[in-house]
Design a protein around this motif. Structure first.
Motif, PDB file in Angstrom:
ATOM      1  N   GLU A 210      -7.804  -7.472  -4.985  1.00 42.89           N
ATOM      2  CA  GLU A 210      -6.521  -6.766  -4.994  1.00 42.89           C
ATOM      3  C   GLU A 210      -5.547  -7.517  -5.899  1.00 42.89           C
ATOM      4  N   SER A 211      -4.906  -6.821  -6.785  1.00 48.07           N
ATOM      5  CA  SER A 211      -3.905  -7.451  -7.648  1.00 48.07           C
ATOM      6  C   SER A 211      -2.516  -7.237  -7.068  1.00 48.07           C
ATOM      7  N   VAL A 212      -1.678  -8.286  -7.157  1.00 48.46           N
ATOM      8  CA  VAL A 212      -0.297  -8.176  -6.687  1.00 48.46           C
ATOM      9  C   VAL A 212       0.499  -7.401  -7.723  1.00 48.46           C
ATOM     10  N   GLU A 213       1.253  -6.378  -7.256  1.00 46.22           N
ATOM     11  CA  GLU A 213       2.034  -5.543  -8.169  1.00 46.22           C
ATOM     12  C   GLU A 213       3.515  -5.880  -8.134  1.00 46.22           C
ATOM     13  N   LYS A 214       4.025  -6.286  -6.974  1.00 44.14           N
ATOM     14  CA  LYS A 214       5.438  -6.677  -6.885  1.00 44.14           C
ATOM     15  C   LYS A 214       5.713  -7.309  -5.530  1.00 44.14           C
ATOM     16  N   PHE A 215       6.886  -7.924  -5.437  1.00 46.96           N
ATOM     17  CA  PHE A 215       7.374  -8.491  -4.182  1.00 46.96           C
ATOM     18  C   PHE A 215       8.631  -7.730  -3.786  1.00 46.96           C
ATOM     19  N   GLU A 216       8.733  -7.394  -2.519  1.00 53.52           N
ATOM     20  CA  GLU A 216       9.879  -6.629  -2.036  1.00 53.52           C
ATOM     21  C   GLU A 216      10.700  -7.451  -1.064  1.00 53.52           C
ATOM     22  N   GLY A 217      12.011  -7.186  -1.047  1.00 57.48           N
ATOM     23  CA  GLY A 217      12.884  -7.865  -0.111  1.00 57.48           C
ATOM     24  C   GLY A 217      14.333  -7.732  -0.528  1.00 57.48           C
ATOM     25  N   ASN A 218      15.210  -7.971   0.410  1.00 49.35           N
ATOM     26  CA  ASN A 218      16.644  -7.929   0.152  1.00 49.35           C
ATOM     27  C   ASN A 218      17.154  -9.365   0.054  1.00 49.35           C
ATOM     28  N   GLY A 219      17.022  -9.942  -1.124  1.00 45.04           N
ATOM     29  CA  GLY A 219      17.398 -11.333  -1.308  1.00 45.04           C
ATOM     30  C   GLY A 219      16.276 -12.279  -0.971  1.00 45.04           C
ATOM     31  N   LYS A 220      15.623 -12.059   0.153  1.00 46.52           N
ATOM     32  CA  LYS A 220      14.494 -12.876   0.598  1.00 46.52           C
ATOM     33  C   LYS A 220      13.255 -11.991   0.680  1.00 46.52           C
ATOM     34  N   VAL A 221      12.094 -12.545   0.330  1.00 45.51           N
ATOM     35  CA  VAL A 221      10.881 -11.746   0.309  1.00 45.51           C
ATOM     36  C   VAL A 221      10.552 -11.202   1.703  1.00 45.51           C
ATOM     37  N   GLU A 222      10.150  -9.936   1.732  1.00 46.03           N
ATOM     38  CA  GLU A 222       9.787  -9.292   2.985  1.00 46.03           C
ATOM     39  C   GLU A 222       8.380  -8.701   2.943  1.00 46.03           C
ATOM     40  N   ALA A 223       7.880  -8.463   1.733  1.00 47.92           N
ATOM     41  CA  ALA A 223       6.548  -7.861   1.624  1.00 47.92           C
ATOM     42  C   ALA A 223       5.959  -8.118   0.241  1.00 47.92           C
ATOM     43  N   VAL A 224       4.615  -8.130   0.212  1.00 50.43           N
ATOM     44  CA  VAL A 224       3.873  -8.180  -1.041  1.00 50.43           C
ATOM     45  C   VAL A 224       3.168  -6.847  -1.201  1.00 50.43           C
ATOM     46  N   VAL A 225       3.391  -6.203  -2.336  1.00 51.27           N
ATOM     47  CA  VAL A 225       2.754  -4.923  -2.619  1.00 51.27           C
ATOM     48  C   VAL A 225       1.577  -5.182  -3.560  1.00 51.27           C
ATOM     49  N   THR A 226       0.396  -4.756  -3.132  1.00 56.52           N
ATOM     50  CA  THR A 226      -0.806  -4.956  -3.943  1.00 56.52           C
ATOM     51  C   THR A 226      -1.311  -3.615  -4.465  1.00 56.52           C
ATOM     52  N   SER A 227      -2.401  -3.676  -5.202  1.00 60.13           N
ATOM     53  CA  SER A 227      -2.996  -2.455  -5.762  1.00 60.13           C
ATOM     54  C   SER A 227      -3.553  -1.534  -4.693  1.00 60.13           C
ATOM     55  N   THR A 228      -3.718  -2.039  -3.466  1.00 64.30           N
ATOM     56  CA  THR A 228      -4.289  -1.186  -2.413  1.00 64.30           C
ATOM     57  C   THR A 228      -3.456  -1.134  -1.133  1.00 64.30           C
ATOM     58  N   GLY A 229      -2.321  -1.811  -1.103  1.00 69.49           N
ATOM     59  CA  GLY A 229      -1.559  -1.784   0.135  1.00 69.49           C
ATOM     60  C   GLY A 229      -0.318  -2.653   0.096  1.00 69.49           C
ATOM     61  N   ARG A 230       0.185  -2.961   1.288  1.00 67.64           N
ATOM     62  CA  ARG A 230       1.438  -3.700   1.437  1.00 67.64           C
ATOM     63  C   ARG A 230       1.287  -4.707   2.558  1.00 67.64           C
ATOM     64  N   VAL A 231       1.738  -5.927   2.333  1.00 64.15           N
ATOM     65  CA  VAL A 231       1.623  -6.993   3.325  1.00 64.15           C
ATOM     66  C   VAL A 231       3.010  -7.451   3.734  1.00 64.15           C
ATOM     67  N   GLN A 232       3.368  -7.238   4.989  1.00 65.59           N
ATOM     68  CA  GLN A 232       4.631  -7.771   5.513  1.00 65.59           C
ATOM     69  C   GLN A 232       4.507  -9.295   5.621  1.00 65.59           C
ATOM     70  N   THR A 233       5.488 -10.008   5.133  1.00 62.42           N
ATOM     71  CA  THR A 233       5.369 -11.466   5.133  1.00 62.42           C
ATOM     72  C   THR A 233       6.733 -12.129   5.107  1.00 62.42           C
ATOM     73  N   ASP A 234       6.781 -13.391   5.529  1.00 58.35           N
ATOM     74  CA  ASP A 234       8.028 -14.158   5.535  1.00 58.35           C
ATOM     75  C   ASP A 234       8.094 -15.162   4.397  1.00 58.35           C
ATOM     76  N   LEU A 235       6.909 -15.514   3.866  1.00 57.02           N
ATOM     77  CA  LEU A 235       6.849 -16.582   2.869  1.00 57.02           C
ATOM     78  C   LEU A 235       5.651 -16.329   1.961  1.00 57.02           C
ATOM     79  N   VAL A 236       5.839 -16.517   0.659  1.00 61.15           N
ATOM     80  CA  VAL A 236       4.758 -16.345  -0.314  1.00 61.15           C
ATOM     81  C   VAL A 236       4.604 -17.636  -1.111  1.00 61.15           C
TER      82      VAL A 236
END
Length: 453
Positions: A210-236
């Motif tokens: 899976e390739s990472v396509e972008k990181f989402e969040g409001n100031g602080k990261v909240e999720a990693v968006v990949t080529s096949t899905g989305r991972v909720q996370t607090d830290l990357v």
């Protein structure tokens, strides 16, 4: 003689300490943009995981030690320009904002590497971190205290070591890599499959291929968006690789396409007054005979030491490298050297391989562990080109032995009869390394070879 050194991690520190001893009359100056020298970044995961409690033990030198050797140490100085014709340096004192000028007779360029930062949306969000130096290690430790879910991007050595450290500390962990398996640069699939199975059994989420396509969040990261899905996370933690830090010499010395500096057998660049070593360099890769970019601390320390020996005149040749490395993850010990079938295929090199599974010591001993060893060799010359080992027993030193075999040009046929000691606590009458050679001989000749006594 005026010697200027730029950068003082592994290679730079080794060069500095040896030059100060060898040439006490030389005027040696080092420029380092950080506030520390010689951080063992290979111990980063151990520090983050709390195995190494005292961070100072990960430094094998200090500015104070270098000054005692008579070296002019300019910490937190960033070199901005090198004039190779005039042999001058322009640097910025990061504390005072003062510009400093210097000249050199010989320049030692040991600027190392820097993590690859993918140009993705959200990569600059808070809690998207790099893993390379001491400051970054401390940031990871502090940020991970409050994180419940940590995502590691990149399944190389540092990435998988951090995954282990975070899982052991009770975190929920996801590991993402664009390749379909972990550690693909170091081991073939039959060696990485058991590690992946171990990870999954411990609740670690593997999102491979899976390739990472972008990181989402409001100031602080909240999720990693990949080529096949989305991972909720607090830290990357980004561990997607390293690139040579050589911009200061672009167009001034010969480099590989990726920017790694080419050096000759005596660590000299195409500019006779500039020497280079460490992660900013290409190094002779013995399995192929070509220059290759292999950023390892072991290579860096050797190369830095050779710079010191050769800076006045060619004295000791660099024997090259096999890219030998090892890893301990949970209960598994693994190591590799030279070409794997995976790396050989990527280079369009034809190799033949032999794989054996054997007990590391006799069955009459109270305990014994399985050893999986794979040796790759040239199908025409039979010269050994690579090896991999995996076991719960620590038999990783066998890969150091096979590294020497590659460097010396030994054939797989000779390997079966190399003299190794036998002692039941440690091995069998026919060492498993011998057995790989014997099995290859049987495979090649289609006749029965002895497998034990």
């Amino acid at each position: 003689m005026r010697i200027a050194v730029i950068g003082s991690t592994h290679a730079g520190t080794a060069a500095l300490k040896n030059m100060a001893t060898l040439y006490p009359e030389a005027q040696i100056t080092v420029y380092e943009r950080n506030d520390n020298v010689s951080f063992l970044s290979c111990g980063l995961a151990l520090y983050v995981g709390g195995v190494v409690e005292n961070a100072q033990s990960l430094f094998y030198s200090s500015p104070e030690e270098l000054r005692k050797l008579g070296i002019q140490v300019n910490m937190q100085h960033e070199v901005k320009e090198i004039d190779t014709e005039k042999q001058t340096i322009e640097a910025l004192n990061l504390l005072t904002n003062e510009t400093v000028y210097d000249r050199y007779d010989k320049l030692v360029f040991t600027t190392g590497s820097w993590p690859v930062i993918p140009p993705l949306d959200g990569v600059n969000l808070e809690n998207v971190l790099l893993a390379k130096n001491y400051v970054q290690s401390n940031t990871i430790i502090e940020k991970s205290k409050e994180a419940e879910h940590i995502t590691v991007v990149g399944a190389g050595y540092i990435g998988v070591e951090l995954v282990e450290a975070f899982e052991k500390s009770g975190k929920k962990v996801t590991l993402i890599d664009g390749v379909d398996r972990i550690l693909n640069k170091y081991l073939d699939q039959e060696f990485t499959d058991p590690v992946e199975a171990d990870f999954r059994s411990r609740g670690i989420e593997l999102r491979l291929g899976e390739s990472v396509e972008k990181f989402e969040g409001n100031g602080k990261v909240e999720a990693v968006v990949t080529s096949t899905g989305r991972v909720q996370t607090d830290l990357v933690i980004l561990c997607v690789g390293f690139k040579p830090n050589t911009g200061l010499l672009t167009g001034k010395v010969d480099m590989l396409p990726n920017g790694a500096i080419k050096v000759n057998d005596f660590m000299q660049t195409s500019d006779p007054n500039i020497f280079s070593a460490g992660d900013c360099c290409a190094v002779k890769y013995n399995p192929t005979g070509d220059h290759a970019y292999i950023p390892l601390a072991t290579n860096a320390v050797r190369m830095g030491t050779l710079v010191a020996r050769n800076i006045l005149e060619p004295t000791i040749k660099n024997v090259g490298t096999q890219g030998t490395s090892g890893l301990h993850i949970y209960d598994l010990n693994m190591a590799s050297t030279g070409l794997t079938e995976t790396s050989a295929s990527a280079m369009a090199i034809n190799v033949k391989s032999i794989t054996i599974n054997d007990n590391h010591r006799p069955e009459f001993m109270p305990t014994s562990e399985n050893v999986q060893l794979k040796v790759s060799f040239d199908p025409d010359s039979h010269r050994i080109l690579g090896a991999q080992v995996l076991s719960k027993a620590d038999v990783t030193q066998s890969i150091n032995t096979l590294s020497v075999c590659i460097q010396s040009g030994m054939t797989i046929d000779e390997l079966g009869y190399v003299d190794f000691f036998f002692q039941p606590h440690f091995n069998q009458p026919f060492n498993f390394i011998n057995k790989a050679g014997l099995a290859a001989a049987e495979q090649n000749t289609k006749t029965l070879a002895p497998v034990g006594v």
